[in-house]
Design a protein around this motif. Structure first.
Motif, PDB file in Angstrom:
ATOM      1  N   ARG A  31       0.835  -1.202   0.000  1.00 49.39           N
ATOM      2  CA  ARG A  31       0.000   0.000   0.000  1.00 49.39           C
ATOM      3  C   ARG A  31       0.874   1.257   0.000  1.00 49.39           C
ATOM      4  O   ARG A  31       0.658   2.180  -0.785  1.00 49.39           O
ATOM      5  N   GLY A  61      -7.678  -5.551  -1.392  1.00 53.85           N
ATOM      6  CA  GLY A  61      -8.110  -4.219  -0.986  1.00 53.85           C
ATOM      7  C   GLY A  61      -7.063  -3.165  -1.313  1.00 53.85           C
ATOM      8  O   GLY A  61      -7.384  -2.063  -1.753  1.00 53.85           O
ATOM      9  N   GLY A  65      -7.411  -0.085  -3.776  1.00 57.96           N
ATOM     10  CA  GLY A  65      -7.050   1.267  -3.350  1.00 57.96           C
ATOM     11  C   GLY A  65      -6.100   1.923  -4.345  1.00 57.96           C
ATOM     12  O   GLY A  65      -6.250   3.107  -4.679  1.00 57.96           O
ATOM     13  N   ARG A  69      -6.653   5.277  -6.727  1.00 51.94           N
ATOM     14  CA  ARG A  69      -5.726   6.406  -6.713  1.00 51.94           C
ATOM     15  C   ARG A  69      -5.263   6.788  -8.115  1.00 51.94           C
ATOM     16  O   ARG A  69      -5.219   7.966  -8.454  1.00 51.94           O
ATOM     17  N   ARG A  71      -6.726   6.101 -10.901  1.00 55.43           N
ATOM     18  CA  ARG A  71      -7.883   6.565 -11.682  1.00 55.43           C
ATOM     19  C   ARG A  71      -8.210   8.019 -11.379  1.00 55.43           C
ATOM     20  O   ARG A  71      -8.702   8.740 -12.235  1.00 55.43           O
ATOM     21  N   ALA A  72      -7.940   8.417 -10.142  1.00 51.68           N
ATOM     22  CA  ALA A  72      -8.179   9.809  -9.766  1.00 51.68           C
ATOM     23  C   ALA A  72      -7.302  10.747 -10.593  1.00 51.68           C
ATOM     24  O   ALA A  72      -7.577  11.937 -10.697  1.00 51.68           O
TER      25      ALA A  72
ATOM     26  N   ILE B  93     -19.253  -3.834  -3.180  1.00 56.36           N
ATOM     27  CA  ILE B  93     -18.140  -3.162  -3.843  1.00 56.36           C
ATOM     28  C   ILE B  93     -18.679  -2.378  -5.020  1.00 56.36           C
ATOM     29  O   ILE B  93     -19.308  -2.927  -5.912  1.00 56.36           O
ATOM     30  N   LEU B  95     -17.025  -0.305  -7.520  1.00 62.11           N
ATOM     31  CA  LEU B  95     -15.781   0.250  -8.051  1.00 62.11           C
ATOM     32  C   LEU B  95     -16.034   1.071  -9.298  1.00 62.11           C
ATOM     33  O   LEU B  95     -15.541   2.173  -9.457  1.00 62.11           O
ATOM     34  N   GLU B  96     -16.849   0.508 -10.179  1.00 61.04           N
ATOM     35  CA  GLU B  96     -17.060   1.182 -11.463  1.00 61.04           C
ATOM     36  C   GLU B  96     -17.754   2.524 -11.246  1.00 61.04           C
ATOM     37  O   GLU B  96     -17.400   3.527 -11.825  1.00 61.04           O
ATOM     38  N   ASN B  98     -17.665   4.308  -8.774  1.00 63.22           N
ATOM     39  CA  ASN B  98     -16.979   5.164  -7.825  1.00 63.22           C
ATOM     40  C   ASN B  98     -15.726   5.831  -8.366  1.00 63.22           C
ATOM     41  O   ASN B  98     -14.922   6.335  -7.609  1.00 63.22           O
ATOM     42  N   LEU B 100     -13.146   8.151  -9.301  1.00 67.69           N
ATOM     43  CA  LEU B 100     -13.024   9.447  -8.658  1.00 67.69           C
ATOM     44  C   LEU B 100     -12.618  10.526  -9.647  1.00 67.69           C
ATOM     45  O   LEU B 100     -11.910  10.279 -10.604  1.00 67.69           O
ATOM     46  N   SER B 101     -13.052  11.700  -9.361  1.00 69.44           N
ATOM     47  CA  SER B 101     -12.597  12.814 -10.177  1.00 69.44           C
ATOM     48  C   SER B 101     -11.210  13.220  -9.688  1.00 69.44           C
ATOM     49  O   SER B 101     -10.840  12.999  -8.548  1.00 69.44           O
ATOM     50  N   ALA B 107      -8.031  11.175  -2.862  1.00 69.75           N
ATOM     51  CA  ALA B 107      -7.056  10.089  -3.012  1.00 69.75           C
ATOM     52  C   ALA B 107      -6.406   9.730  -1.678  1.00 69.75           C
ATOM     53  O   ALA B 107      -6.199   8.564  -1.379  1.00 69.75           O
ATOM     54  N   LEU B 110      -8.942   7.857   0.806  1.00 73.13           N
ATOM     55  CA  LEU B 110      -9.610   6.625   0.397  1.00 73.13           C
ATOM     56  C   LEU B 110      -9.248   5.469   1.318  1.00 73.13           C
ATOM     57  O   LEU B 110      -8.087   5.266   1.630  1.00 73.13           O
ATOM     58  N   PRO B 111     -10.225   4.715   1.726  1.00 75.53           N
ATOM     59  CA  PRO B 111      -9.896   3.531   2.509  1.00 75.53           C
ATOM     60  C   PRO B 111      -9.379   2.428   1.593  1.00 75.53           C
ATOM     61  O   PRO B 111      -9.838   2.297   0.466  1.00 75.53           O
ATOM     62  N   ASP B 112      -8.395   1.703   2.053  1.00 73.29           N
ATOM     63  CA  ASP B 112      -7.920   0.570   1.270  1.00 73.29           C
ATOM     64  C   ASP B 112      -8.672  -0.697   1.624  1.00 73.29           C
ATOM     65  O   ASP B 112      -8.657  -1.670   0.890  1.00 73.29           O
ATOM     66  N   LEU B 113      -9.301  -0.660   2.776  1.00 78.59           N
ATOM     67  CA  LEU B 113      -9.961  -1.876   3.210  1.00 78.59           C
ATOM     68  C   LEU B 113     -11.243  -2.097   2.425  1.00 78.59           C
ATOM     69  O   LEU B 113     -12.018  -1.170   2.217  1.00 78.59           O
ATOM     70  N   LEU B 114     -11.417  -3.314   2.021  1.00 83.40           N
ATOM     71  CA  LEU B 114     -12.684  -3.675   1.412  1.00 83.40           C
ATOM     72  C   LEU B 114     -13.715  -3.752   2.529  1.00 83.40           C
ATOM     73  O   LEU B 114     -13.373  -3.792   3.695  1.00 83.40           O
ATOM     74  N   PHE B 118     -16.155  -8.831   3.749  1.00 85.98           N
ATOM     75  CA  PHE B 118     -15.601  -9.254   2.462  1.00 85.98           C
ATOM     76  C   PHE B 118     -14.828 -10.563   2.585  1.00 85.98           C
ATOM     77  O   PHE B 118     -14.948 -11.451   1.749  1.00 85.98           O
TER      78      PHE B 118
END
Lengths: 113, 156
Positions: A31, A61, A65, A69, A71-72, B93, B95-96, B98, B100-101, B107, B110-114, B118
Protein backbone atom coordinates in the motif's frame (compact mmCIF):
# COMPACT_ATOMS: atom_id res chain seq x y z
CA UNK A 1 8.32 -15.76 3.15
CA UNK A 2 8.01 -12.03 3.36
CA UNK A 3 6.98 -9.54 0.72
CA UNK A 4 9.50 -8.31 -1.82
CA UNK A 5 8.97 -5.16 -3.84
CA UNK A 6 10.94 -3.51 -6.63
CA UNK A 7 10.07 -0.87 -9.17
CA UNK A 8 11.42 0.15 -12.56
CA UNK A 9 10.38 2.59 -15.23
CA UNK A 10 9.42 1.45 -18.71
CA UNK A 11 8.60 4.43 -20.89
CA UNK A 12 5.62 6.19 -19.33
CA UNK A 13 4.80 3.23 -17.12
CA UNK A 14 6.14 1.97 -13.85
CA UNK A 15 6.48 -1.74 -13.27
CA UNK A 16 6.10 -2.89 -9.67
CA UNK A 17 7.42 -6.42 -9.22
CA UNK A 18 5.92 -8.12 -6.19
CA UNK A 19 7.07 -11.39 -4.69
CA UNK A 20 6.13 -13.49 -1.68
CA UNK A 21 2.95 -13.32 0.33
CA UNK A 22 0.50 -10.42 0.29
CA UNK A 23 -1.63 -10.76 3.38
CA UNK A 24 -2.93 -8.81 6.35
CA UNK A 25 0.63 -8.42 7.64
CA UNK A 26 2.50 -7.47 4.47
CA UNK A 27 -0.21 -5.62 2.54
CA UNK A 28 0.57 -2.26 4.22
CA UNK A 29 4.04 -2.32 2.59
CA UNK A 30 2.51 -2.69 -0.85
CA UNK A 31 0.00 0.00 0.00
CA UNK A 32 2.81 2.41 0.94
CA UNK A 33 4.66 1.62 -2.26
CA UNK A 34 1.61 2.37 -4.41
CA UNK A 35 0.89 5.58 -2.51
CA UNK A 36 4.53 6.69 -2.91
CA UNK A 37 4.40 6.09 -6.65
CA UNK A 38 1.18 8.03 -7.12
CA UNK A 39 2.50 10.82 -4.89
CA UNK A 40 5.56 11.11 -7.13
CA UNK A 41 3.42 11.40 -10.24
CA UNK A 42 3.51 7.79 -11.46
CA UNK A 43 -0.04 7.18 -12.60
CA UNK A 44 0.42 4.29 -15.01
CA UNK A 45 1.33 1.20 -13.07
CA UNK A 46 1.92 -2.41 -14.01
CA UNK A 47 1.94 -4.73 -11.01
CA UNK A 48 3.77 -7.94 -11.84
CA UNK A 49 2.41 -10.67 -9.56
CA UNK A 50 4.05 -13.69 -11.16
CA UNK A 51 6.25 -14.27 -8.09
CA UNK A 52 3.40 -13.82 -5.61
CA UNK A 53 2.84 -16.97 -3.63
CA UNK A 54 -0.24 -15.90 -1.70
CA UNK A 55 -2.82 -13.14 -1.99
CA UNK A 56 -5.77 -12.59 0.33
CA UNK A 57 -8.60 -10.08 0.49
CA UNK A 58 -6.48 -7.55 2.38
CA UNK A 59 -4.06 -7.58 -0.55
CA UNK A 60 -6.97 -7.24 -2.96
CA UNK A 61 -8.11 -4.22 -0.99
CA UNK A 62 -4.71 -2.60 -1.42
CA UNK A 63 -4.81 -3.19 -5.17
CA UNK A 64 -8.31 -1.73 -5.32
CA UNK A 65 -7.05 1.27 -3.35
CA UNK A 66 -4.19 1.66 -5.84
CA UNK A 67 -6.59 1.47 -8.74
CA UNK A 68 -8.75 4.19 -7.23
CA UNK A 69 -5.73 6.41 -6.71
CA UNK A 70 -4.40 6.14 -10.26
CA UNK A 71 -7.88 6.57 -11.68
CA UNK A 72 -8.18 9.81 -9.77
CA UNK A 73 -5.34 10.98 -12.03
CA UNK A 74 -6.73 9.29 -15.14
CA UNK A 75 -4.02 6.68 -14.85
CA UNK A 76 -4.09 2.92 -15.06
CA UNK A 77 -3.20 -0.09 -12.95
CA UNK A 78 -2.61 -3.32 -14.85
CA UNK A 79 -1.86 -6.68 -13.31
CA UNK A 80 0.38 -9.41 -14.65
CA UNK A 81 -0.71 -12.81 -13.42
CA UNK A 82 -1.02 -16.28 -14.89
CA UNK A 83 -1.07 -18.30 -11.67
CA UNK A 84 -4.35 -20.08 -11.26
CA UNK A 85 -4.31 -19.97 -7.46
CA UNK A 86 -3.92 -16.20 -7.49
CA UNK A 87 -6.41 -15.62 -10.30
CA UNK A 88 -8.99 -17.61 -8.38
CA UNK A 89 -9.55 -14.95 -5.74
CA UNK A 90 -10.00 -12.31 -8.45
CA UNK A 91 -12.67 -14.47 -10.05
CA UNK A 92 -14.47 -15.28 -6.80
CA UNK A 93 -14.69 -11.59 -5.94
CA UNK A 94 -15.62 -10.45 -9.42
CA UNK A 95 -12.52 -8.27 -9.58
CA UNK A 96 -11.46 -9.74 -12.93
CA UNK A 97 -13.94 -7.24 -14.37
CA UNK A 98 -12.25 -4.36 -12.59
CA UNK A 99 -8.56 -5.02 -13.24
CA UNK A 100 -6.99 -5.54 -16.64
CA UNK A 101 -5.06 -8.80 -16.11
CA UNK A 102 -2.26 -9.64 -18.53
CA UNK A 103 -0.20 -12.75 -19.22
CA UNK A 104 3.15 -10.94 -19.35
CA UNK A 105 4.77 -7.64 -18.47
CA UNK A 106 5.39 -6.98 -22.18
CA UNK A 107 1.71 -7.47 -22.90
CA UNK A 108 0.76 -5.11 -20.07
CA UNK A 109 3.24 -2.49 -21.27
CA UNK A 110 1.89 -2.66 -24.81
CA UNK A 111 -1.75 -2.54 -23.76
CA UNK A 112 -3.89 0.52 -24.29
CA UNK A 113 -7.51 0.98 -23.39
CA UNK B 1 -11.47 -32.82 20.91
CA UNK B 2 -9.42 -30.97 18.33
CA UNK B 3 -6.34 -32.56 16.80
CA UNK B 4 -4.42 -29.32 17.07
CA UNK B 5 -5.41 -26.09 18.73
CA UNK B 6 -3.54 -22.85 18.16
CA UNK B 7 -4.09 -19.76 20.23
CA UNK B 8 -2.38 -16.57 19.11
CA UNK B 9 -2.16 -12.91 20.00
CA UNK B 10 -4.30 -10.86 17.64
CA UNK B 11 -1.46 -9.57 15.49
CA UNK B 12 -1.37 -9.67 11.67
CA UNK B 13 2.11 -11.24 11.78
CA UNK B 14 0.71 -14.41 13.34
CA UNK B 15 -1.86 -15.05 10.64
CA UNK B 16 0.81 -16.52 8.39
CA UNK B 17 1.84 -18.90 11.17
CA UNK B 18 -1.77 -20.00 11.59
CA UNK B 19 -2.00 -20.64 7.83
CA UNK B 20 1.16 -22.73 7.87
CA UNK B 21 0.00 -24.81 10.83
CA UNK B 22 -3.41 -25.42 9.25
CA UNK B 23 -1.76 -26.41 5.98
CA UNK B 24 0.61 -28.85 7.66
CA UNK B 25 -2.12 -30.52 9.73
CA UNK B 26 -4.51 -30.67 6.75
CA UNK B 27 -1.86 -32.31 4.62
CA UNK B 28 -1.25 -34.90 7.29
CA UNK B 29 -5.00 -35.47 7.66
CA UNK B 30 -5.15 -36.48 4.01
CA UNK B 31 -6.77 -33.41 2.49
CA UNK B 32 -6.23 -33.49 -1.25
CA UNK B 33 -3.30 -31.41 -2.52
CA UNK B 34 -5.63 -29.72 -4.99
CA UNK B 35 -7.69 -28.35 -2.12
CA UNK B 36 -4.80 -27.10 0.01
CA UNK B 37 -4.46 -23.78 -1.79
CA UNK B 38 -8.06 -22.84 -1.13
CA UNK B 39 -7.80 -24.14 2.43
CA UNK B 40 -4.78 -21.90 3.01
CA UNK B 41 -6.64 -18.90 1.62
CA UNK B 42 -9.84 -19.63 3.55
CA UNK B 43 -7.97 -20.11 6.84
CA UNK B 44 -6.06 -16.89 6.17
CA UNK B 45 -9.27 -14.98 5.57
CA UNK B 46 -10.90 -16.35 8.72
CA UNK B 47 -7.85 -15.55 10.87
CA UNK B 48 -7.38 -12.08 9.35
CA UNK B 49 -10.98 -11.30 10.09
CA UNK B 50 -10.61 -12.53 13.68
CA UNK B 51 -7.45 -10.46 14.17
CA UNK B 52 -9.20 -7.35 12.86
CA UNK B 53 -12.18 -7.97 15.13
CA UNK B 54 -9.94 -8.40 18.18
CA UNK B 55 -7.83 -5.36 17.38
CA UNK B 56 -10.90 -3.18 17.43
CA UNK B 57 -12.79 -4.92 20.24
CA UNK B 58 -10.41 -6.69 22.61
CA UNK B 59 -6.75 -6.69 21.57
CA UNK B 60 -5.63 -8.52 24.72
CA UNK B 61 -7.61 -11.66 23.91
CA UNK B 62 -6.15 -14.44 21.82
CA UNK B 63 -7.64 -15.76 18.62
CA UNK B 64 -8.23 -19.51 18.68
CA UNK B 65 -7.94 -21.88 15.73
CA UNK B 66 -9.04 -25.48 16.18
CA UNK B 67 -8.07 -28.11 13.63
CA UNK B 68 -9.94 -31.38 13.82
CA UNK B 69 -9.08 -34.46 11.83
CA UNK B 70 -12.05 -36.79 11.71
CA UNK B 71 -12.08 -39.94 9.64
CA UNK B 72 -13.09 -38.58 6.30
CA UNK B 73 -13.11 -34.88 6.88
CA UNK B 74 -10.98 -32.07 8.19
CA UNK B 75 -12.44 -29.13 10.06
CA UNK B 76 -10.95 -25.74 10.80
CA UNK B 77 -12.71 -23.56 13.32
CA UNK B 78 -11.60 -19.99 13.95
CA UNK B 79 -13.02 -18.35 17.04
CA UNK B 80 -12.98 -14.69 17.87
CA UNK B 81 -14.60 -12.70 20.61
CA UNK B 82 -16.45 -10.24 18.42
CA UNK B 83 -20.07 -9.96 17.38
CA UNK B 84 -21.34 -11.11 14.05
CA UNK B 85 -22.38 -7.70 12.80
CA UNK B 86 -19.68 -7.53 10.17
CA UNK B 87 -20.20 -11.15 9.29
CA UNK B 88 -23.74 -10.65 8.11
CA UNK B 89 -23.05 -7.50 6.15
CA UNK B 90 -23.10 -8.24 2.46
CA UNK B 91 -20.05 -6.99 0.67
CA UNK B 92 -20.90 -4.08 -1.49
CA UNK B 93 -18.14 -3.16 -3.84
CA UNK B 94 -18.92 -0.29 -6.07
CA UNK B 95 -15.78 0.25 -8.05
CA UNK B 96 -17.06 1.18 -11.46
CA UNK B 97 -19.52 3.71 -10.15
CA UNK B 98 -16.98 5.16 -7.82
CA UNK B 99 -14.37 6.36 -10.26
CA UNK B 100 -13.02 9.45 -8.66
CA UNK B 101 -12.60 12.81 -10.18
CA UNK B 102 -9.06 14.13 -10.25
CA UNK B 103 -9.89 17.38 -8.57
CA UNK B 104 -10.75 16.12 -5.11
CA UNK B 105 -8.66 15.55 -2.06
CA UNK B 106 -10.10 12.09 -1.99
CA UNK B 107 -7.06 10.09 -3.01
CA UNK B 108 -5.43 10.46 0.39
CA UNK B 109 -8.56 9.69 2.34
CA UNK B 110 -9.61 6.62 0.40
CA UNK B 111 -9.90 3.53 2.51
CA UNK B 112 -7.92 0.57 1.27
CA UNK B 113 -9.96 -1.88 3.21
CA UNK B 114 -12.68 -3.67 1.41
CA UNK B 115 -16.02 -3.68 3.22
CA UNK B 116 -16.34 -5.64 6.46
CA UNK B 117 -17.63 -9.06 5.64
CA UNK B 118 -15.60 -9.25 2.46
CA UNK B 119 -13.30 -11.91 3.88
CA UNK B 120 -16.28 -14.05 4.81
CA UNK B 121 -17.67 -13.59 1.32
CA UNK B 122 -14.39 -14.92 -0.05
CA UNK B 123 -14.64 -17.91 2.29
CA UNK B 124 -18.18 -18.59 1.10
CA UNK B 125 -16.91 -18.50 -2.46
CA UNK B 126 -14.14 -20.95 -1.68
CA UNK B 127 -15.58 -23.43 0.76
CA UNK B 128 -18.72 -25.46 0.23
CA UNK B 129 -19.16 -26.55 3.81
CA UNK B 130 -18.93 -23.45 5.95
CA UNK B 131 -20.94 -22.17 8.89
CA UNK B 132 -20.71 -18.91 10.74
CA UNK B 133 -22.31 -18.75 14.14
CA UNK B 134 -22.29 -16.12 16.81
CA UNK B 135 -23.16 -15.95 20.46
CA UNK B 136 -22.39 -13.62 23.34
CA UNK B 137 -18.82 -14.87 23.53
CA UNK B 138 -17.96 -14.34 19.91
CA UNK B 139 -18.10 -15.65 16.40
CA UNK B 140 -17.15 -19.11 15.15
CA UNK B 141 -16.20 -19.65 11.54
CA UNK B 142 -16.23 -23.36 10.85
CA UNK B 143 -15.03 -24.82 7.57
CA UNK B 144 -14.93 -28.46 6.61
CA UNK B 145 -13.16 -30.24 3.77
CA UNK B 146 -13.18 -33.87 2.72
CA UNK B 147 -10.11 -35.88 3.69
CA UNK B 148 -8.89 -39.34 2.94
CA UNK B 149 -9.23 -41.67 5.87
CA UNK B 150 -5.59 -42.56 6.29
CA UNK B 151 -6.39 -45.37 8.71
CA UNK B 152 -8.90 -47.11 6.48
CA UNK B 153 -7.81 -50.36 4.84
CA UNK B 154 -6.68 -49.88 1.29
CA UNK B 155 -6.06 -46.16 1.62
CA UNK B 156 -2.33 -46.56 1.22
Amino acid sequence: MDLSLSTRTEGDRTVVTVGGEIDVYTAPKLREQLIDLVSSGKYNLVVDMESVDFLDSTGLGVLVGGLKRVRAHEGSLRLVCTQERILKIFRITGLTKVFPIHASVDEALAATD
Amino acid sequence: MPTVEVSFTALPAHVRTARLVALAVARRAGVDEQILDELRLAVGEACSRAVNVHQSKSPADAVVMRLTDEQDRFTVEVIDCGPLEDAVAEPDIDLEGNALSADGDTAESLPDLLPPGFGLAVISGLVEDVSVTSDVDGTHVRMTWPAVDVLAPGSH
